[in-house]
Motif scaffolding. Structure first.
Motif, short mmCIF file in Angstrom:
data_model
loop_
_atom_site.label_atom_id
_atom_site.label_comp_id
_atom_site.label_asym_id
_atom_site.label_seq_id
_atom_site.Cartn_x
_atom_site.Cartn_y
_atom_site.Cartn_z
N VAL A 149 -9.14 5.91 -65.23
CA VAL A 149 -8.92 4.52 -65.61
C VAL A 149 -10.25 3.88 -65.97
N THR A 150 -10.29 3.21 -67.12
CA THR A 150 -11.50 2.52 -67.56
C THR A 150 -11.12 1.15 -68.10
N MET A 151 -11.86 0.14 -67.68
CA MET A 151 -11.70 -1.21 -68.21
C MET A 151 -12.87 -1.49 -69.14
N VAL A 152 -12.57 -2.07 -70.31
CA VAL A 152 -13.60 -2.41 -71.29
C VAL A 152 -13.52 -3.92 -71.55
N GLY A 153 -14.62 -4.61 -71.32
CA GLY A 153 -14.63 -6.06 -71.50
C GLY A 153 -16.05 -6.57 -71.48
N PRO A 154 -16.23 -7.89 -71.39
CA PRO A 154 -17.59 -8.45 -71.30
C PRO A 154 -18.24 -8.07 -69.99
N TRP A 155 -19.55 -7.96 -69.98
CA TRP A 155 -20.27 -7.45 -68.82
C TRP A 155 -20.01 -8.26 -67.57
N TYR A 156 -19.79 -9.59 -67.74
CA TYR A 156 -19.66 -10.44 -66.56
C TYR A 156 -18.29 -10.30 -65.89
N PHE A 157 -17.38 -9.54 -66.46
CA PHE A 157 -16.11 -9.25 -65.79
C PHE A 157 -16.28 -8.25 -64.65
N LYS A 158 -17.31 -7.41 -64.76
CA LYS A 158 -17.47 -6.36 -63.76
C LYS A 158 -17.76 -6.96 -62.39
N GLY A 159 -16.88 -6.69 -61.45
CA GLY A 159 -17.08 -7.18 -60.09
C GLY A 159 -16.81 -8.65 -59.89
N SER A 195 -5.53 9.73 -69.24
CA SER A 195 -6.34 8.52 -69.09
C SER A 195 -5.59 7.26 -69.49
N LEU A 196 -6.04 6.16 -68.90
CA LEU A 196 -5.64 4.82 -69.30
C LEU A 196 -6.91 4.03 -69.53
N VAL A 197 -7.05 3.45 -70.71
CA VAL A 197 -8.17 2.57 -71.01
C VAL A 197 -7.62 1.19 -71.31
N TYR A 198 -8.16 0.19 -70.64
CA TYR A 198 -7.71 -1.20 -70.79
C TYR A 198 -8.80 -1.98 -71.52
N LEU A 199 -8.43 -2.63 -72.61
CA LEU A 199 -9.36 -3.41 -73.44
C LEU A 199 -8.95 -4.87 -73.42
N TYR A 200 -9.91 -5.73 -73.14
CA TYR A 200 -9.68 -7.19 -73.15
C TYR A 200 -10.48 -7.82 -74.27
#
Length: 381
Positions: A149-159, A195-200
């Motif tokens: 599983v991977t999330m792709v988004g702006p850096w400030y989303f992490k955590g 795999s699952l990749v999530y893009l925002y």
């Protein structure tokens, strides 16, 4: 166009069913039989959430989106949940649960333990997000089942607080531009055979807020997203499906069609906290003042909004089944506005909120309805 007065039948499909449906078709036994959207059985899926891309808006302005338009005939139109706001919908998407269960019940809601408002979008000085939303996310279940599983988004989303509450689990890759994120998705999905990749992507929502969802700028941004999704479809492996959805729609509310509570002091009498957002205020009242506040607001806003008690909304099923500890997070009264109306408070709300032209949060079909668009794999799994 008027606001919907009865809650949708959530059992017929909503944003809560998107990731469980994907997980089912990825072969995860925990979600066996949960697919409501006739998704293809595949080893790899990309899920794209385009913030603010309501179904009805997309249909109305599909000339800006030839790639998405080519898949609209088989798309599903589903309700996102209530309130129609990003924080709530992220919880619904990420957990596969309705708001009353996951507990993210608005943009600004009461933390009953501290008697303070919590902004569930920014999570500034918010509570422990895992305590606030204790259920496993679909991403966590997928990881446990061996799906990368991977999330792709702006850096400030992490955590961030919202990410931790609603979308925890899996890896994270950042990308500033849309092209950067498409590159990151294309790379991540190829790194595992399951795999699952999530893009925002959030710019459609941002442009709609500032310029309005009927503006040429909104159309231009949708064109950009459409082109990027077309490129993404050409770059993922042949056995990969793409599922595109949104967290809510939007309506434009003229500034002359708003009440500013800073200039209506009588309407603030008896209110301890002003939560929610301009199209769906949540009023937390002083002890013994709820009925008087409800009567005054109902009289003053007659024809422009409906004022309902927490108990009425729970009985009508707007939040789905509600956990006991979630109930006091919801306003004593909730103000559900009609499509061309909003209530602001220029003394309490940030100026950038008060200046927004495009808004969401309430119950019009333009806000509630989101698409589920499936781009099938180029070959079978």
């Amino acid at each position: 166009m008027t606001a919907t007065q009865t809650a949708p039948d959530w059992s017929q499909g909503s944003l809560a069913n998107v990731l469980p449906s994907v997980a089912d078709r990825l072969g995860v036994s925990r979600y066996a039989g949960r697919d409501l959207f006739d998704l293809p059985a595949v080893p790899r899926t990309v899920v794209v959430l385009v913030d603010g891309l309501g179904h009805d808006l997309l249909l109305q302005r599909s000339g800006h989106a030839p790639f998405l338009r080519s898949h609209l005939a088989s798309a599903r139109r589903i309700p996102c949940g209530f309130p129609t706001t990003t924080a709530t919908s992220m919880g619904t998407l990420g957990t596969g649960l309705l708001p009353g269960a996951h507990g993210l019940v608005g943009m600004q809601v009461l933390d009953p333990d501290t008697d303070r408002l919590v902004n569930e979008l920014s999570w500034e000085d918010g509570p422990d997000p895992v305590r606030w939303q204790p259920h496993e996310t679909v991403f966590e279940v997928l990881e446990d089942a061996g799906v990368a599983v991977t999330m792709v988004g702006p850096w400030y989303f992490k955590g961030s607080g919202l990410t931790t509450a609603a979308l925890r689990g899996g890896g994270f890759r950042s990308g500033l531009s849309l092209d950067d994120r498409v590159d990151a998705v294309a790379s991540a999905v190829r790194e595992s055979h399951r795999s699952l990749v999530y893009l925002y992507w959030g710019e459609v929502d941002k442009v709609g807020h500032v310029h309005g969802c009927q503006s040429w700028q909104w159309g231009d941004e949708v064109e950009s997203v459409d082109g990027a999704l077309s490129r993404l479809a050409a770059r993922v492996p042949d056995d990969t499906s793409i599922v595109i959805t949104a967290d809510h729609g939007m309506v434009d509310v003229p500034f002359e069609s708003r009440i500013d509570l800073a200039h209506e002091p009588e309407l603030m009498h008896g209110i301890r906290h002003l939560g929610g957002e301009p199209r769906c205020l949540q009023l937390y009242t002083e002890t013994g003042e709820r009925d008087a506040v409800a009567a005054l607001w109902s009289s003053r806003l007659r024809g422009s909004a409906t004022v309902r008690t927490r108990e009425q909304l729970l009985d009508d099923g707007w939040f789905g089944a509600v956990r006991r500890e979630v109930e006091p997070r919801i306003g004593d009264l909730v103000v559900m506005t009609e499509p061309s109306f909003a209530v602001v408070h220029s003394g309490l709300m940030r100026p950038e909120i008060v200046r927004l032209l495009g808004l969401h949060g309430s119950t019009s079909e333009a806000e509630l309805a989101v698409p589920v668009i499936v781009v099938p794999p180029r070959r079978g799994a």
